[in-house]
Design a protein around this motif. Sequence first.
Motif, PDB file in Angstrom:
ATOM      1  N   GLU A   1       0.841  -1.197   0.000  1.00 22.22           N
ATOM      2  CA  GLU A   1       0.000   0.000   0.000  1.00 22.22           C
ATOM      3  C   GLU A   1       0.869   1.237   0.000  1.00 22.22           C
ATOM      4  O   GLU A   1       1.842   1.316   0.739  1.00 22.22           O
ATOM      5  CB  GLU A   1      -0.877   0.011   1.262  1.00 22.22           C
ATOM      6  CG  GLU A   1      -2.107  -0.864   1.126  1.00 22.22           C
ATOM      7  CD  GLU A   1      -2.995  -0.728   2.349  1.00 22.22           C
ATOM      8  OE1 GLU A   1      -3.443   0.401   2.623  1.00 22.22           O
ATOM      9  OE2 GLU A   1      -3.199  -1.740   3.023  1.00 22.22           O
ATOM     10  N   THR A   2       0.536   2.207  -0.831  1.00 22.87           N
ATOM     11  CA  THR A   2       1.232   3.500  -0.802  1.00 22.87           C
ATOM     12  C   THR A   2       0.171   4.578  -0.635  1.00 22.87           C
ATOM     13  O   THR A   2      -1.028   4.290  -0.740  1.00 22.87           O
ATOM     14  CB  THR A   2       2.009   3.760  -2.110  1.00 22.87           C
ATOM     15  OG1 THR A   2       1.050   3.928  -3.156  1.00 22.87           O
ATOM     16  CG2 THR A   2       2.945   2.613  -2.449  1.00 22.87           C
ATOM     17  N   TYR A   3       0.594   5.807  -0.408  1.00 19.91           N
ATOM     18  CA  TYR A   3      -0.409   6.858  -0.175  1.00 19.91           C
ATOM     19  C   TYR A   3      -1.243   7.138  -1.422  1.00 19.91           C
ATOM     20  O   TYR A   3      -2.312   7.679  -1.348  1.00 19.91           O
ATOM     21  CB  TYR A   3       0.265   8.145   0.344  1.00 19.91           C
ATOM     22  CG  TYR A   3       1.045   8.909  -0.666  1.00 19.91           C
ATOM     23  CD1 TYR A   3       0.501  10.034  -1.289  1.00 19.91           C
ATOM     24  CD2 TYR A   3       2.350   8.546  -1.007  1.00 19.91           C
ATOM     25  CE1 TYR A   3       1.227  10.746  -2.221  1.00 19.91           C
ATOM     26  CE2 TYR A   3       3.075   9.243  -1.921  1.00 19.91           C
ATOM     27  CZ  TYR A   3       2.507  10.351  -2.541  1.00 19.91           C
ATOM     28  OH  TYR A   3       3.222  11.054  -3.457  1.00 19.91           O
ATOM     29  N   ARG A   4      -0.744   6.713  -2.603  1.00 17.03           N
ATOM     30  CA  ARG A   4      -1.521   6.905  -3.830  1.00 17.03           C
ATOM     31  C   ARG A   4      -2.239   5.625  -4.256  1.00 17.03           C
ATOM     32  O   ARG A   4      -2.713   5.532  -5.368  1.00 17.03           O
ATOM     33  CB  ARG A   4      -0.612   7.390  -4.950  1.00 17.03           C
ATOM     34  CG  ARG A   4       0.039   8.703  -4.594  1.00 17.03           C
ATOM     35  CD  ARG A   4       1.016   9.140  -5.645  1.00 17.03           C
ATOM     36  NE  ARG A   4       0.335   9.602  -6.851  1.00 17.03           N
ATOM     37  CZ  ARG A   4       0.972  10.046  -7.919  1.00 17.03           C
ATOM     38  NH1 ARG A   4       2.288  10.072  -7.940  1.00 17.03           N
ATOM     39  NH2 ARG A   4       0.311  10.468  -8.971  1.00 17.03           N
TER      40      ARG A   4
END
Length: 117
Positions: free
Chosen positions: A44-47
Amino acid sequence: MKLIKAIIRPEKLSDVLRALYQAEVRGLTVTRVHGHGGETEAVETYRGMSVKMELVEKVVLDIGVSEPFVDVTVKAVMNAARTGEVGDGKIFVLPVEAVHRIRTAERDTAAVTPVAS
Ligand SMILES: Nc1ncnc2c1ncn2[C@@H]1O[C@H](COP(=O)(O)OP(=O)(O)OP(=O)(O)O)[C@@H](O)[C@H]1O
Ligand SMILES: [Mg+2]
């Protein structure tokens, strides 16, 4: 002469060593490594989601052999290391220019197989 570089699952090491011993292959080096064989894991990434290359624990066997032992060695590793699932590993066969036994100064085919004392 060839250097056989076999990358296998760590849990298959003892089966592979037994198969090599039975095939009368002597002289090898074992190294624990981390490798990538195409598997990815989702992160998971912030985007949103992205993928990252997964590194898995493997074992490398480096086995120097004379020509009559090349096929024997490859077959022994293949049969003993296979589960049929992805990630079973890979075998590279590399040409070897020279082998020197330090103790006796023997060269090449005479030097590639260890001598039992
Ligand atoms: N092209 C390559 N070059 C160097 N090392 C490799 C290569 N392919 C695989 N390896 C090494 O072999 C290990 C096991 O690879 P793996 O068994 O996943 O190969 P594969 O070709 O993807 O086969 P499979 O489809 O069975 O997964 C990897 O973790 C890596 O250390
Ligand atoms: Mg793979």
